[in-house]
Design an enzyme around this catalytic site. Structure first.
Site, PDB file in Angstrom:
ATOM      1  CB  SER A 143      -9.437  -1.739   3.581  1.00 29.26           C
ATOM      2  OG  SER A 143      -9.623  -3.004   3.020  1.00 29.26           O
ATOM      3  CD  GLU A 151      -6.344   0.952   1.807  1.00 35.17           C
ATOM      4  OE1 GLU A 151      -7.463   1.101   1.292  1.00 35.17           O
ATOM      5  OE2 GLU A 151      -5.702  -0.100   1.753  1.00 35.17           O
ATOM      6  NE  ARG A 189      -4.218  -1.640   0.246  1.00 33.45           N
ATOM      7  CZ  ARG A 189      -4.320  -2.872  -0.251  1.00 33.45           C
ATOM      8  NH1 ARG A 189      -3.304  -3.403  -0.914  1.00 33.45           N
ATOM      9  NH2 ARG A 189      -5.432  -3.575  -0.119  1.00 33.45           N
TER      10      ARG A 189
HETATM   11  N1  EPU Z   1     -11.918 -10.496   9.219  1.00 33.32           N
HETATM   12  C1  EPU Z   1     -12.724 -10.290  10.311  1.00 33.32           C
HETATM   13  N2  EPU Z   1     -13.958  -9.744  10.086  1.00 33.32           N
HETATM   14  C2  EPU Z   1     -14.394  -9.406   8.866  1.00 33.32           C
HETATM   15  C3  EPU Z   1     -13.580  -9.629   7.755  1.00 33.32           C
HETATM   16  C4  EPU Z   1     -12.336 -10.167   7.954  1.00 33.32           C
HETATM   17  O1  EPU Z   1     -12.363 -10.562  11.431  1.00 33.32           O
HETATM   18  O2  EPU Z   1     -15.516  -8.886   8.759  1.00 33.32           O
HETATM   19  C5  EPU Z   1     -10.568 -11.065   9.453  1.00 33.32           C
HETATM   20  C6  EPU Z   1     -10.522 -12.567   9.266  1.00 33.32           C
HETATM   21  O3  EPU Z   1      -9.563 -13.070  10.160  1.00 33.32           O
HETATM   22  C7  EPU Z   1     -10.057 -12.698   7.833  1.00 33.32           C
HETATM   23  C8  EPU Z   1      -9.090 -11.552   7.738  1.00 33.32           C
HETATM   24  O4  EPU Z   1      -9.665 -10.506   8.538  1.00 33.32           O
HETATM   25  O5  EPU Z   1      -9.408 -13.910   7.586  1.00 33.32           O
HETATM   26  C9  EPU Z   1      -8.805 -11.054   6.355  1.00 33.32           C
HETATM   27  O6  EPU Z   1      -9.978 -10.582   5.722  1.00 33.32           O
HETATM   28  P1  EPU Z   1     -10.060 -10.425   4.143  1.00 33.32           P
HETATM   29  O7  EPU Z   1      -9.593 -11.655   3.474  1.00 33.32           O
HETATM   30  O8  EPU Z   1     -11.413  -9.917   3.797  1.00 33.32           O
HETATM   31  O9  EPU Z   1      -8.984  -9.335   3.779  1.00 33.32           O
HETATM   32  P2  EPU Z   1      -8.526  -7.970   4.475  1.00 33.32           P
HETATM   33  O10 EPU Z   1      -7.167  -8.187   5.028  1.00 33.32           O
HETATM   34  O11 EPU Z   1      -9.550  -7.418   5.394  1.00 33.32           O
HETATM   35  C10 EPU Z   1      -7.245  -7.036   2.384  1.00 33.32           C
HETATM   36  C11 EPU Z   1      -7.200  -5.737   1.661  1.00 33.32           C
HETATM   37  C12 EPU Z   1      -8.400  -5.595   0.737  1.00 33.32           C
HETATM   38  C13 EPU Z   1      -8.354  -6.747  -0.252  1.00 33.32           C
HETATM   39  C14 EPU Z   1      -8.372  -8.073   0.522  1.00 33.32           C
HETATM   40  C15 EPU Z   1      -8.195  -9.270  -0.369  1.00 33.32           C
HETATM   41  C16 EPU Z   1      -6.034  -4.187   3.086  1.00 33.32           C
HETATM   42  C17 EPU Z   1      -6.140  -3.046   4.043  1.00 33.32           C
HETATM   43  N3  EPU Z   1      -7.179  -4.643   2.620  1.00 33.32           N
HETATM   44  O12 EPU Z   1      -8.404  -7.003   3.207  1.00 33.32           O
HETATM   45  O13 EPU Z   1      -8.267  -4.376   0.028  1.00 33.32           O
HETATM   46  O14 EPU Z   1      -9.447  -6.704  -1.149  1.00 33.32           O
HETATM   47  O15 EPU Z   1      -7.294  -8.113   1.468  1.00 33.32           O
HETATM   48  O16 EPU Z   1      -6.881  -9.330  -0.811  1.00 33.32           O
HETATM   49  O17 EPU Z   1      -4.925  -4.605   2.761  1.00 33.32           O
HETATM   50  C18 EPU Z   1      -8.862  -2.074   0.086  1.00 33.32           C
HETATM   51  O18 EPU Z   1      -7.661  -1.826   0.166  1.00 33.32           O
HETATM   52  O19 EPU Z   1      -9.730  -1.157   0.074  1.00 33.32           O
HETATM   53  C19 EPU Z   1      -9.304  -3.451   0.025  1.00 33.32           C
HETATM   54  C20 EPU Z   1     -10.592  -3.796  -0.031  1.00 33.32           C
END
Ligand code: EPU
Length: 341
Positions: free
Chosen positions: A237, A335, A160
């Site tokens: 995010s 972000e 990022r």
């Molecule tokens: N989780 C929760 N609650 C939720 C959703 C997720 O506790 O409601 C926890 C779970 O442990 C889950 C973990 O968070 O396994 C990861 O969640 P997710 O796979 O949805 O990914 P993320 O880390 O929340 C990141 C990026 C997203 C991107 C996804 C998929 C960042 C800040 N965000 O989200 O990017 O789409 O991975 O690769 O790095 C964005 O930047 O706007 C964005 C949407």
């Protein structure tokens, strides 16, 4: 150059929040970009470059200078190289590349925003980051008022992050991005959600199938822009996933007796899902504080539940960040880009 005054910015953002721009320029070519920059400089006004408004939170007072809306269009293909104007819609470009049989960005389907924004925050999702396909970024250097092309190696890409949002923030305006894609590429299926999605498949899914799967997964999480879906009035995010030293990660696990999830990170570090931290700190999906809230589909997306102001969003941001810091000693970093005073 058409200079409009007191243009409300809320309609230009996915949050639907924000006061007016004192001046607003829509740039459909590089000459207008240069003109707008000159105008701002001569009148000692700050300048903000706006793409699709999918990663910004605009203050209620608006922006006291020139907002430059990047609207340059065009995609040129030269072999494996795609030179794409900054104003092009990112997801449309992903579709076009896949239609032509090119891979490398299929996991980045469904991300709202423009092409020009992708190198700035090194957009990444589902196992891919644009930094692996970008070869050069054409820019206007605001210090020297000259156009040039920066090779990817000089862009300082990491999670990022790039020179555009860190060391050289506000210096360059991205006007075009060059991506090198791979013909007949195998899709990347490294992210757990995607692996699960194709669990029962014997053969390799096509690039188009992977892109469709990513869009569906994003849709389930409210991370795909869908007209009329209240969970989409967000900036995706709201917090970055914090990258902490391994020792701190281990300490959090010991202290809280929780199995703390983590993503791969550079050696000696662990990247913790911010969504998990937020939930463990006591905020569930659907949480509301007045007109500001948390998406019903994903804890990391803060949403405008109706007529939220930027101040409402900031209060919620601070409440969440304070609780997470109190419980885990980890400081969450927003972000989206803050626009305004
Ligand atoms: N989780 C929760 N609650 C939720 C959703 C997720 O506790 O409601 C926890 C779970 O442990 C889950 C973990 O968070 O396994 C990861 O969640 P997710 O796979 O949805 O990914 P993320 O880390 O929340 C990141 C990026 C997203 C991107 C996804 C998929 C960042 C800040 N965000 O989200 O990017 O789409 O991975 O690769 O790095 C964005 O930047 O706007 C964005 C949407």
């Amino acid at each position: 150059m058409l200079l409009r005054e007191q243009v409300p910015l809320a309609p230009y953002t996915t949050f639907g929040i924000g006061g007016p721009a004192r001046y607003f320029v829509e740039a459909t070519d590089e000459a207008s970009v240069l003109e707008a920059v000159r105008y701002a400089r001569e009148n000692r006004l700050p300048l903000f470059v706006l793409g699709a408004g999918s990663n910004v939170l605009v203050s209620d007072e608006g922006f006291p200078g020139v907002v430059l809306h990047v609207a340059m269009m065009g995609v040129e293909q030269d072999g494996n190289y795609f030179r794409v104007a900054a104003g092009e819609n990112w997801d449309s470009f992903v579709s076009l590349a896949i239609e032509r049989g090119y891979g490398g960005i299929e996991c980045l389907a469904g991300i709202p925003g423009t092409v020009g924004g992708t190198p700035v925050q090194n957009v990444g999702a589902y196992g891919q980051e644009v930094s692996t396909t970008i070869t050069a970024v054409r820019i206007l250097d605001r210090n020297h008022l000259t156009f040039g092309e920066l090779p990817a190696a000089t862009c300082g890409f990491s999670y990022r992050r790039s020179i555009f949002n860190s060391t050289h923030r506000d210096r360059f305006i991205v006007t075009r991005v060059v991506y090198r894609l791979r013909p007949k590429a195998f899709p990347v299926l490294s992210y757990p959600d995607l692996k699960r999605y194709f669990h029962d498949r014997q053969d390799t899914p096509t690039l188009a199938e992977v892109a469709a799967a990513v869009r569906e997964i994003r849709h389930q999480k409210g991370m795909l822009l869908v007209e009329g879906d209240p969970d989409c009035r967000s900036a995706g995010s709201f917090f970055k996933n914090p990258v902490v030293p391994q020792a701190q990660y281990d300490e959090i696990g010991t202290r809280t007796s929780l199995q703390v999830p983590c993503y791969p990170a550079p050696r000696g570090y662990a990247k913790i899902p911010a969504a998990w931290l937020v939930e463990q700190a006591g905020f569930q999906k659907g949480f509301g504080q007045g007109a500001a809230g948390i998406s019903n589909k994903h804890t990391l997306a803060l949403i405008n539940r109706g007529d939220a102001t930027a101040s409402d969003m900031v209060l919620l941001r601070d409440l969440i960040a304070a609780k997470v810091e109190q419980k885990f000693g980890v400081r969450l970093e927003p972000e989206p880009v803050w626009v305004g005073g």
